[in-house]
Design an enzyme around this catalytic site. Sequence first.
Site, PDB file in Angstrom:
ATOM      1  N   GLU A 103       0.790  -1.245   0.000  1.00 31.38           N
ATOM      2  CA  GLU A 103       0.000   0.000   0.000  1.00 31.38           C
ATOM      3  C   GLU A 103       0.818   1.289   0.000  1.00 31.38           C
ATOM      4  O   GLU A 103       0.316   2.352   0.343  1.00 31.38           O
ATOM      5  CB  GLU A 103      -0.981   0.032   1.187  1.00 31.38           C
ATOM      6  CG  GLU A 103      -2.361  -0.457   0.849  1.00 31.38           C
ATOM      7  CD  GLU A 103      -2.472  -1.979   0.711  1.00 31.38           C
ATOM      8  OE1 GLU A 103      -3.524  -2.440   0.256  1.00 31.38           O
ATOM      9  OE2 GLU A 103      -1.529  -2.726   1.043  1.00 31.38           O
ATOM     10  N   TYR A 117       3.429   1.985   1.928  1.00 30.38           N
ATOM     11  CA  TYR A 117       4.031   2.317   3.221  1.00 30.38           C
ATOM     12  C   TYR A 117       5.548   2.050   3.172  1.00 30.38           C
ATOM     13  O   TYR A 117       6.092   1.717   2.122  1.00 30.38           O
ATOM     14  CB  TYR A 117       3.340   1.543   4.340  1.00 30.38           C
ATOM     15  CG  TYR A 117       1.913   1.983   4.590  1.00 30.38           C
ATOM     16  CD1 TYR A 117       1.624   3.301   4.960  1.00 30.38           C
ATOM     17  CD2 TYR A 117       0.841   1.105   4.440  1.00 30.38           C
ATOM     18  CE1 TYR A 117       0.312   3.719   5.187  1.00 30.38           C
ATOM     19  CE2 TYR A 117      -0.473   1.514   4.661  1.00 30.38           C
ATOM     20  CZ  TYR A 117      -0.729   2.826   5.028  1.00 30.38           C
ATOM     21  OH  TYR A 117      -2.014   3.240   5.247  1.00 30.38           O
ATOM     22  N   ARG A 145       2.641  -8.912   4.237  1.00 29.22           N
ATOM     23  CA  ARG A 145       1.735  -8.294   3.254  1.00 29.22           C
ATOM     24  C   ARG A 145       2.592  -7.516   2.269  1.00 29.22           C
ATOM     25  O   ARG A 145       3.179  -6.481   2.607  1.00 29.22           O
ATOM     26  CB  ARG A 145       0.725  -7.375   3.927  1.00 29.22           C
ATOM     27  CG  ARG A 145      -0.269  -6.760   2.926  1.00 29.22           C
ATOM     28  CD  ARG A 145      -1.454  -6.128   3.642  1.00 29.22           C
ATOM     29  NE  ARG A 145      -2.312  -5.369   2.739  1.00 29.22           N
ATOM     30  CZ  ARG A 145      -3.316  -5.867   2.017  1.00 29.22           C
ATOM     31  NH1 ARG A 145      -3.582  -7.158   2.083  1.00 29.22           N
ATOM     32  NH2 ARG A 145      -4.055  -5.098   1.246  1.00 29.22           N
ATOM     33  N   HIS A 155      -1.884   4.268  -1.767  1.00 29.99           N
ATOM     34  CA  HIS A 155      -2.913   5.253  -1.432  1.00 29.99           C
ATOM     35  C   HIS A 155      -2.896   6.439  -2.393  1.00 29.99           C
ATOM     36  O   HIS A 155      -3.893   7.138  -2.534  1.00 29.99           O
ATOM     37  CB  HIS A 155      -2.744   5.726   0.003  1.00 29.99           C
ATOM     38  CG  HIS A 155      -3.101   4.678   1.015  1.00 29.99           C
ATOM     39  ND1 HIS A 155      -4.284   3.960   0.959  1.00 29.99           N
ATOM     40  CD2 HIS A 155      -2.434   4.206   2.097  1.00 29.99           C
ATOM     41  CE1 HIS A 155      -4.320   3.109   1.962  1.00 29.99           C
ATOM     42  NE2 HIS A 155      -3.224   3.230   2.666  1.00 29.99           N
ATOM     43  N   GLN A 157     -17.896   4.959   2.299  1.00 28.10           N
ATOM     44  CA  GLN A 157     -18.371   6.210   2.888  1.00 28.10           C
ATOM     45  C   GLN A 157     -18.205   6.288   4.398  1.00 28.10           C
ATOM     46  O   GLN A 157     -17.947   7.362   4.937  1.00 28.10           O
ATOM     47  CB  GLN A 157     -19.833   6.443   2.517  1.00 28.10           C
ATOM     48  CG  GLN A 157     -20.016   6.830   1.062  1.00 28.10           C
ATOM     49  CD  GLN A 157     -21.481   7.059   0.719  1.00 28.10           C
ATOM     50  OE1 GLN A 157     -22.234   7.625   1.488  1.00 28.10           O
ATOM     51  NE2 GLN A 157     -21.885   6.600  -0.448  1.00 28.10           N
TER      52      GLN A 157
END
Length: 667
Positions: A169, A171, A219, A257, A344
């Site tokens: 992701e 990081y 991961r 992201h 949301q």
Amino acid sequence: METKRVWEPIRVGGITLNNRIMMGSMHVGLEKLEGGVRRLAAFYAARARGGVGLIVTGGAAVRPEGGMGEQYCSVYRDEHIEPLRVITEAVHQEGGKIALQLFHAGRYAYQEATGLEPVAPSPLQAPINRTRPRALTGEEIELTLQAFADGAVRAQRAGFDAVEIMGSEGYLINQFLSPVTNVRDDEWGGDFERRARFGVEVMRRVREAVGPDYPVIFRMSGLDLIPNSTTMDETLQFARMLQEAGADALNIGIGWHESQVPTIAMMVPRGAYVWVARLVKEAVTIPVIASNRINDVRQAEAILEDRCCDIVSMARPLLADPDIIRKSREGRFDEVNTCIACNQACLDHVFEGKPASCLVNPAAGREEEWTLSPAPVKKRVAVVGAGPAGLEAARVLAERGHQVVLMEKRQQIGGQLNYARQVPGKSEFNETLRYYRTQLGLLGVDIRLGVEAQADALLAEGFDEVVVATGIIPRRPEIPGIDLPHVVSYTQVFEKQVDVGKRVVIIGAGGIACDLSHLLVQNDNISPQTARYLLEYGILSAAEVHRLQQSGRQVRMLRRGRHVGTGLGKTTRWAVLANLKRHGVEMLTQVEYKEITPEGVRIVHDGEERLLPADTVVVAAGGISDNRLYESLKGRLPVHLIGGAKEAGELDAKRAIYEGALIGRLI
């Protein structure tokens, strides 16, 4: 569909999971609320009780500068062990297994949250962070490697069954691997082997620290979705290096992201990235975990049957329904409250600094205070309006033992969810309607369709209380020419009451207008299967198929204000607007309306008067609360107002379902 493979136990390191569904890591932020870690423990315990094979926590910071602030879970000091033990004990009490995720955000860490300067392999600023990071020194890299190992030992001491190293992701570990974020020329950067060294060394140090049998999952990023980043060949080589360094399983993450490609939003097809896990599985011999847009256990079964992976990770589906595993094991698939990938109340909340919950399940994150207890006095309750607010109110009231009559003036339940589900890429809303139909049927709710409730009739029927969830009335702005025959409401378009011409001007540019634009620019007569057939047999080129999938309409959205798509979620708005632009939708803001004429809409924009030609003008300018029934009942009967009838806004299903869930618990 019969499910078998998903229920087969699987060995990961020194533990055996009793099924092949893992709850993937999510930052939910409950620990920063009053009650702190106890709330988080209750949240995870509910998922353990539901029968998931393994839970992975949100990231626990291994260094203070790499975390999300002191309020969140951390594992860089010994005093963090006891609070974390509250979580493991709660999960173990329910018969579950849980892994702690070891986390360092690198350049994604916010200085506003940590109070510390972010660090990274190289001093390159992330587009989603206003603070430029400082490059780690060789000595700091050594400290960080040790911090991952020490964090793993603390996780062991706190009673976690395993750890997961967060290397995906975008990081810190991912930043070291990618040539986009690592431009070092020392032993930690340069060619692929040196860029991979940090992640491999983290894995090796953690394995050494926890011993040979303690399960360590890594991961890793299977696909960065960042231009000029790690190649697929390098990714597969990295996977083999991690296995050699002692990883017990590889969990395949997708995207960063900052990526400009949606990866988990509703518009992403289900299981769109499973093929990446399959490539990794072919490269290694340890278990591989697939993730991203897998929201049904039957879908997980098919993925496992196809040998794409060994374990399936579901994160948000367990927010939406903590009992998805138990219900699926019992074959009660229609009773599952399916995750619709709207983002949301989960991702949007976290990126706004709020604790996560779930649009379709507002009880997520409120496990302690929102226990569903039987009603002390059973009442006869009328719920008027079968939109999302009314449906949830009726469900909760009936589950607590009240006798519920649900009245809806239309011939179907769902309210404005019936508009949303028509929009390309939003068919998941069908799952929400299926869930409510099933639940209301099982709970014996008396559903009366085609009934417009009147105050006197409700009084005459002897209801103890009434919940008014009558929604909104579309607003018609005062513009000269608004009553011309080619001016229609968005409701008429969604309900197919009007023929829409080739040139369309939409008055309004909020969430409803964006949905409407998507609906109008795409030709739904060409299914994806037809498109694939036309391409496979060379009947049409890709460009011709794409053209065929468009309706050929010219669509313009207008807004008096400065922003388009207000009301859309923080994490999905950019993708929705980019998609509209790709389809040629023109968006004009800070518009002054002069008049609507038979030829189109006359406006002033950028100081210049223009006529925008239009065969059809659609009004999608919000709404006003329809609280007429509430006003006529007030003082005559205990009456409650929820959803759009209480406060008009964009199609706010999140607030509507929350208010329905709340009133259902209060009566």
